[in-house]
Design an enzyme around this catalytic site. Sequence first.
Site, PDB file in Angstrom:
ATOM      1  N   ARG A   1      40.911  59.977  25.313  1.00 46.81           N
ATOM      2  CA  ARG A   1      41.796  59.475  26.230  1.00 46.81           C
ATOM      3  C   ARG A   1      41.288  57.816  26.389  1.00 46.81           C
ATOM      4  O   ARG A   1      42.324  57.224  26.768  1.00 46.81           O
ATOM      5  CB  ARG A   1      41.919  60.075  27.471  1.00 46.81           C
ATOM      6  CG  ARG A   1      42.590  61.302  27.551  1.00 46.81           C
ATOM      7  CD  ARG A   1      42.660  62.338  28.836  1.00 46.81           C
ATOM      8  NE  ARG A   1      41.160  62.456  29.289  1.00 46.81           N
ATOM      9  CZ  ARG A   1      40.728  63.705  29.127  1.00 46.81           C
ATOM     10  NH1 ARG A   1      41.232  64.719  28.395  1.00 46.81           N
ATOM     11  NH2 ARG A   1      39.640  63.964  29.463  1.00 46.81           N
TER      12      ARG A   1
ATOM     13  N   GLU B   1      25.604  69.212  29.665  1.00 49.77           N
ATOM     14  CA  GLU B   1      24.875  70.261  30.695  1.00 49.77           C
ATOM     15  C   GLU B   1      24.496  71.496  30.068  1.00 49.77           C
ATOM     16  O   GLU B   1      23.341  71.869  30.230  1.00 49.77           O
ATOM     17  CB  GLU B   1      26.164  70.622  31.792  1.00 49.77           C
ATOM     18  CG  GLU B   1      25.790  71.591  32.628  1.00 49.77           C
ATOM     19  CD  GLU B   1      26.741  71.875  33.895  1.00 49.77           C
ATOM     20  OE1 GLU B   1      26.695  72.944  34.669  1.00 49.77           O
ATOM     21  OE2 GLU B   1      27.738  71.377  33.513  1.00 49.77           O
TER      22      GLU B   1
END
Length: 182
Positions: free
Chosen positions: A66, A103
């Site tokens: 994006r 993560e």
Amino acid sequence: MTELTDVSTLLLSRIRDVVDYPEPGVTFKDITPLLADPVAFEALTGALAEIAVRTGATKVVGLEARGFILGAPVAVRAGLGFIPVRKAGKLPGATLSQTYDLEYGSAEIEVHAEDLDAGDRILVVDDVLATGGTAEASLQLVRRAGAEVAGVAVLMELGFLGGRGRLEPALAGAPLEALLQI
């Protein structure tokens, strides 16, 4: 200040919350309605281009994917070059790469080294600042290529994820500007 408030209100009104996407408990911020509205997209592009000019940027880096949609028109509007930073293995030819931790696991981004020069001041543009890992890695890439970081500009910052705190050391005093704080 009223103009920025008006732009912020317009932008926020065009971002759709998608509950439980991509997994239960997550609310995804969908910017496709904003992109589909030419008035809102123009306002977004203009606000980010003003940041590019104000920071003295000479080129805009857009982060996949994006960040490409936002960064390219910002670069054109500000009269600057545009450099895509892609996921590893997507660019032909010689690249610089940077691995960073997620993560769970790690990821890698790349840039064409010849697209950045020692005299360049780079504004990194993306849609969302979440945990800050990708943005931090892009700043490391910019500096490894010999360019200077002019700043980071995003449509929205998800403050509850702590990305700003992670990114501030890598910014080394360069500004981080978020049009919306969520």
